[in-house]
Design an enzyme around this catalytic site. Structure first.
Site, PDB file in Angstrom:
ATOM      1  N   GLN A 222       0.850  -1.188   0.000  1.00 29.23           N
ATOM      2  CA  GLN A 222       0.000   0.000   0.000  1.00 29.23           C
ATOM      3  C   GLN A 222       0.891   1.244   0.000  1.00 29.23           C
ATOM      4  O   GLN A 222       1.503   1.589   1.005  1.00 29.23           O
ATOM      5  CB  GLN A 222      -0.918  -0.023   1.223  1.00 29.23           C
ATOM      6  CG  GLN A 222      -1.725  -1.315   1.346  1.00 29.23           C
ATOM      7  CD  GLN A 222      -2.798  -1.443   0.274  1.00 29.23           C
ATOM      8  OE1 GLN A 222      -3.809  -0.763   0.297  1.00 29.23           O
ATOM      9  NE2 GLN A 222      -2.571  -2.341  -0.681  1.00 29.23           N
ATOM     10  N   GLY A 263     -11.760   2.101   4.813  1.00 32.01           N
ATOM     11  CA  GLY A 263     -10.842   1.323   3.986  1.00 32.01           C
ATOM     12  C   GLY A 263      -9.963   2.176   3.083  1.00 32.01           C
ATOM     13  O   GLY A 263     -10.114   3.399   2.984  1.00 32.01           O
ATOM     14  N   HIS A 264      -9.039   1.504   2.388  1.00 34.50           N
ATOM     15  CA  HIS A 264      -8.080   2.230   1.555  1.00 34.50           C
ATOM     16  C   HIS A 264      -8.764   2.892   0.355  1.00 34.50           C
ATOM     17  O   HIS A 264      -9.764   2.426  -0.178  1.00 34.50           O
ATOM     18  CB  HIS A 264      -6.937   1.321   1.101  1.00 34.50           C
ATOM     19  CG  HIS A 264      -7.344   0.127   0.297  1.00 34.50           C
ATOM     20  ND1 HIS A 264      -6.450  -0.821  -0.126  1.00 34.50           N
ATOM     21  CD2 HIS A 264      -8.548  -0.281  -0.178  1.00 34.50           C
ATOM     22  CE1 HIS A 264      -7.085  -1.747  -0.818  1.00 34.50           C
ATOM     23  NE2 HIS A 264      -8.361  -1.437  -0.857  1.00 34.50           N
ATOM     24  N   ASN A 265      -8.201   4.052  -0.026  1.00 39.38           N
ATOM     25  CA  ASN A 265      -8.641   4.837  -1.195  1.00 39.38           C
ATOM     26  C   ASN A 265     -10.016   5.474  -1.019  1.00 39.38           C
ATOM     27  O   ASN A 265     -10.587   5.975  -1.988  1.00 39.38           O
ATOM     28  CB  ASN A 265      -8.645   3.990  -2.475  1.00 39.38           C
ATOM     29  CG  ASN A 265      -7.283   3.430  -2.799  1.00 39.38           C
ATOM     30  OD1 ASN A 265      -6.262   4.002  -2.436  1.00 39.38           O
ATOM     31  ND2 ASN A 265      -7.254   2.294  -3.470  1.00 39.38           N
ATOM     32  N   SER A 283     -12.169   2.103  -1.521  1.00 38.21           N
ATOM     33  CA  SER A 283     -12.485   2.825  -2.764  1.00 38.21           C
ATOM     34  C   SER A 283     -13.906   3.353  -2.810  1.00 38.21           C
ATOM     35  O   SER A 283     -14.453   3.592  -3.889  1.00 38.21           O
ATOM     36  CB  SER A 283     -12.212   1.935  -3.983  1.00 38.21           C
ATOM     37  OG  SER A 283     -10.848   1.545  -4.039  1.00 38.21           O
TER      38      SER A 283
END
Length: 370
Positions: A222, A263-265, A283
């Site tokens: 990441q 979460g990521h993004n 996302s």
């Protein structure tokens, strides 16, 4: 009762109100009975406030408490003042938004508490030589400040907090004890991050890798960051993952409760608020001024537009663009009844197909009869 000041520190009501940030609010002290100006040491609920505390009435259902409250002053809107019988034992602070004025007064008391914190770097903190530390900064024992960190003026870093390499923290922010900020995170000004929170851990990213063995996974490093705007508050034990490639973004004014997972993004828009145990999968994009009530869940790659409000325990699995309140939960029921309803629900598609087939047959029969 919420007494913050000692009796010797108590401040006259009129003096206190001139020191509170009341920008955008109109208020006045109403004292037709000529009561002595009380000395104020805190804020209390109407039912148990003392003479040295301010009470407030924001919900009409608590109006009856005004007859017995011991508060030295009470914040009231005009509609409550008009109904108030006299004499009464408290001074009135007239404000048409009593809840907001109450909030501003709490900030004054909290700032008083913060001003008592000694602004020094404790001898038992570990601060890398390359870190840039602003003015009037407090760093508590056992905090660790990594290489090339930039900390603005008036920042407070709690005991045991870990600030990773190249992190930037804006002026007047407060990082509580045992917060962990991974490398390359940016925190804006006037932010509050509560204990146990982790910002910038790896997002959940893995690629199937059958070159090792069937069902194995290859970690996707990441490489993005987390960018947090100004005036953001993040509750205890919340996690915000760093982006895989793009950055995870928490915009200005966002409020996140305890035990939330971002979460990521993900991108969270300005002034959006989320209650405890919300989960936002990777996302996903949440617009401005949205609210997500406790235990609400968003699937990955979902977009919520501005001014969307999700009820508690609701699951969002597709985009929502129209402003409004959305609810998607199964009503609670006795377990055996729930099992029957769930079984019926699982057969709805087959029932729909059969009804459609029957409708077609009836339509053909009608045509023949005609």
């Amino acid at each position: 009762m919420t007494t913050v000041l000692t009796s010797s520190q108590a401040i006259a009501l009129d003096t206190l109100l001139t020191q509170v940030d009341t920008k955008g609010l109109s208020w006045e002290i109403v004292n037709p009975q000529g009561l002595p100006m009380p000395m104020i040491s805190g804020i209390g609920a109407l039912g148990d406030a003392t003479q040295e505390e301010i009470g407030f009435l924001a919900n009409p259902k608590f109006f009856s408490l005004l007859a017995s409250t011991q508060a030295g002053a009470v914040i009231l809107p005009q509609r409550a003042i008009d109904l108030l019988s006299t004499p009464h034992a408290f001074i009135i602070i007239h404000c048409e938004d009593p809840y907001l004025l109450y909030a501003r007064i709490t900030q004054w008391f909290d700032q008083f508490r913060l001003n008592t914190i000694q602004r020094v770097i404790d001898a038992h903190a570990v601060v890398h030589d390359s870190a840039k530390i602003g003015k009037n900064v407090a760093i508590a024992p056992l905090a660790v400040i990594g290489a090339n960190v930039e900390i603005g003026d008036n920042v407070i870093i709690g005991a045991g907090a870990v600030i990773g390499e190249r992190v930037k923290i804006g002026h007047n922010s407060h990082i509580y004890a045992n917060v962990t900020l991974y490398h390359d995170i940016e925190i804006g000004e006037r932010c509050i991050i509560h204990s146990g929170t982790v910002i910038g851990a790896d997002g959940f990213g893995f690629a199937p890798d059958s070159t090792q063995e069937q069902g194995a996974w290859c970690k996707i490093a990441q490489l993005g960051r987390v960018l947090i705007g100004n005036d953001v508050e993040i509750g205890a034990c919340t996690t915000v993952d760093r982006g895989a490639l793009n950055d995870t973004i928490i915009a200005n004014g966002v409020k996140l409760d305890n035990q939330i997972m971002i979460g990521h993004n993900c991108k969270i828009g300005e002034h959006t608020a989320m209650a405890a145990c919300v989960g936002v999968a990777g996302s996903s994009t949440v617009g401005k001024r949205c609210t997500i009530a406790g235990a609400g869940m968003l699937s990955g790659h979902v977009t919520l537009g501005d001014d969307v409000h999700i009820s508690g325990a609701s699951g969002v699995i597709s985009d929502i663009s129209k402003p409004g309140r959305y609810t998607g939960m199964w009503p609670i029921a006795e377990h055996s009844e729930w099992q029957k309803n769930a079984a019926a629900l699982s057969n709805l598609y087959e029932l729909r197909r059969r009804v459609q087939s029957l409708e077609k047959t009836l339509a053909k029969l009608s045509e023949q009869d005609a």
